[in-house]
Design a protein around this motif. Structure first.
Motif, short mmCIF file in Angstrom:
data_model
loop_
_atom_site.label_atom_id
_atom_site.label_comp_id
_atom_site.label_asym_id
_atom_site.label_seq_id
_atom_site.Cartn_x
_atom_site.Cartn_y
_atom_site.Cartn_z
N LEU A 80 0.80 -1.25 -0.09
CA LEU A 80 -0.15 0.03 0.05
C LEU A 80 0.92 1.37 0.12
O LEU A 80 1.90 1.27 0.58
N ARG A 81 0.53 2.36 -0.92
CA ARG A 81 1.19 3.36 -0.76
C ARG A 81 0.52 4.45 0.12
O ARG A 81 1.21 5.19 0.69
N ASP A 82 -0.62 4.49 0.42
CA ASP A 82 -1.17 5.54 1.39
C ASP A 82 -2.56 4.71 1.74
O ASP A 82 -3.09 3.98 1.22
N VAL A 83 -2.86 5.50 3.35
CA VAL A 83 -4.10 5.17 3.81
C VAL A 83 -4.83 6.25 4.17
O VAL A 83 -4.05 7.39 4.50
N ALA B 150 -12.01 0.70 -0.94
CA ALA B 150 -12.56 1.36 0.40
C ALA B 150 -13.60 0.65 1.01
O ALA B 150 -14.43 -0.14 0.38
N PHE B 151 -13.64 0.71 2.45
CA PHE B 151 -14.67 -0.16 3.00
C PHE B 151 -15.13 0.86 4.34
O PHE B 151 -14.44 0.99 5.31
N VAL C 251 -4.65 2.88 -0.70
CA VAL C 251 -4.06 3.15 -2.27
C VAL C 251 -3.19 2.19 -2.42
O VAL C 251 -2.02 2.09 -1.57
N THR C 252 -3.21 1.45 -3.41
CA THR C 252 -2.44 0.27 -3.77
C THR C 252 -0.98 1.08 -4.25
O THR C 252 -1.25 1.76 -5.19
N SER C 253 0.05 0.45 -3.85
CA SER C 253 1.28 0.77 -4.28
C SER C 253 1.38 0.59 -5.83
O SER C 253 1.06 -0.20 -6.19
N PRO C 254 1.83 1.54 -6.57
CA PRO C 254 2.07 1.44 -7.97
C PRO C 254 3.43 0.28 -8.11
O PRO C 254 3.37 -0.17 -9.09
N THR C 255 4.03 -0.09 -6.95
CA THR C 255 5.05 -1.13 -7.26
C THR C 255 4.73 -2.38 -6.76
O THR C 255 5.39 -3.41 -6.72
N ASP D 232 -5.12 10.14 -8.81
CA ASP D 232 -5.41 10.29 -7.45
C ASP D 232 -5.75 11.66 -7.23
O ASP D 232 -5.45 12.67 -7.63
N PRO D 233 -6.76 11.77 -6.42
CA PRO D 233 -7.61 13.18 -5.95
C PRO D 233 -6.93 14.08 -5.32
O PRO D 233 -6.66 15.31 -5.88
#
Length: 289
Positions: A79-82, A135-136, A142-146, A123-124
Motif C-alpha cells: 500500500l502507498r497510502d491510507v 474502500a470499506f 491506495v495500492t502501491s504502484p510497485t 489520485d484526487p
C-alpha cells in the motif's frame, strides 16, 4: 523409402511439438499460480488494513488518527497510502494530511456490499499520479504502484489478467491482452500455438487468466524444427532401408527352403525317364517342390 522418410520427419516434428506444448503448459500453469498467489497477498493486505482502520476508536483525521495512519502505511508492503473517507470524499491521508476541502472520489468501478474498488484512476490528492484504490466504510487505501512490479515486464508473447470471477471487472492487466478470452480453454490433445490457463482464489473474488502465444517449434525455433525433421527423415529412411533388406532376405532361396522345411511345405514329384529308341521306362527323376 521416401514415403517412410517423410512420415518419420512428420512424426518427429509432431512429437517435438507435443513436448513443446506440454512444457509450455507446465510453465504457464506455474506462472498463473505464482501471479494468483501474489494477487491474493495484495488482496489480503488490502482487506486486513481496511479492517484495522475500521476498528480504530480515535476521531477520524485527528492528530492521533493521522499518526496511526502513517504507521499503518509505513508497515504495509503493498500500500502507498491510507486515508479516511466521508460522504464519498477523502478527508485526510497518511501521506498528504488533512484535506480542506475534502477531495471527492469518482464513482467506483466495482462495488460489492460496502466494499468499493477504483482501478487506474487519477489520485484526487495529486492528479499526476494514477493508482488503484479500495474502500470499506470510512477506511480507504491506495495500492502501491510497485505492488506488481515483478510482473510488469513479462515476455511479449505472454498476457495476463487479474479479474473478478465473472470477468466483469479487471483489476490488473499484464503483457499483451488484446482479444484475450477470459474463459478460454483448450483440449488436452491440442497442439496449436496458443496456450491458456485460468486459476481462481479460494478467499477473494479474483481470478488470474493467462495466455501464451507462439507456443510452436516452428515459430520459436526454426533450426530445432529443421533438425527434428532431418532426424525423423533419417530414422524413417533407415527404417525403409531396413525393411527393403529384410524383404530381400526373406525372399532369398536358403531362407525360403528353411521356411518350407519348417512348415512341412515340400512335396515329392517323380518325372519318368524313357529311352527314345523304344519308349521304354528306364527310371525317374525325383523332384522336391
Amino acid at each position: 523409402m521416401l514415403l517412410l522418410a517423410l512420415l518419420g520427419a512428420l512424426l518427429t516434428l509432431l512429437a517435438g511439438q507435443a513436448l513443446k506444448v506440454r512444457s509450455d503448459r507446465l510453465w504457464l500453469a506455474g506462472f498463473t499460480e505464482r501471479l494468483l498467489e501474489h494477487a491474493d497477498s495484495v488482496a489480503a493486505t488490502t482487506h486486513l488494513t481496511l479492517g484495522q482502520l475500521r476498528m480504530t476508536r480515535t476521531a477520524a483525521c485527528s492528530d492521533e488518527d493521522l499518526a496511526y495512519l502513517r504507521i499503518v502505511a509505513f508497515n504495509s508492503r503493498f500500500l502507498r497510502d491510507v486515508d479516511r473517507l466521508h460522504d464519498g470524499a477523502i478527508t485526510c491521508s497518511a501521506t498528504w494530511g488533512r484535506f480542506v476541502p475534502p477531495r471527492p472520489m469518482p464513482p467506483p468501478n466495482l462495488t460489492h456490499g460496502r466494499m468499493h474498488w477504483w482501478t487506474a484512476i487519477r489520485d484526487p490528492a495529486e492528479p499526476r499520479l494514477v493508482a488503484d484504490f479500495a474502500a470499506f466504510g470510512d477506511a480507504f487505501v491506495v495500492t502501491s504502484p510497485t505492488a506488481f512490479d515483478s510482473y510488469a515486464h513479462i515476455d511479449p508473447d505472454i498476457g495476463a489478467l487479474v479479474v473478478t470471477r465473472d470477468g466483469g471487472h479487471r483489476y490488473r492487466t499484464f503483457g499483451q491482452t488484446d482479444r484475450m478470452v477470459q474463459d478460454a480453454a483448450e483440449a488436452d490433445y491440442g497442439l496449436g500455438s496458443v496456450r491458456h490457463a485460468r486459476m481462481c482464489s479460494r478467499d477473494y473474488d479474483l481470478c488470474v487468466v493467462t495466455r501464451m502465444r507462439r507456443s510452436s517449434l516452428l515459430e520459436q525455433s526454426l533450426p530445432a524444427s529443421v533438425g527434428l525433421c532431418l532426424l525423423g527423415g533419417l530414422v524413417g529412411g533407415g527404417a525403409g532401408v531396413a525393411r527393403m533388406l529384410y524383404r530381400r532376405y526373406r525372399r532369398s532361396l536358403p531362407v525360403q527352403l528353411r521356411r518350407a522345411l519348417a512348415r512341412d511345405g515340400l512335396t515329392m514329384h517323380y518325372q519318368p525317364l524313357r529311352r527314345i529308341a523304344d519308349r521304354s521306362l528306364v527310371g525317374a527323376e525325383v523332384l522336391a517342390r
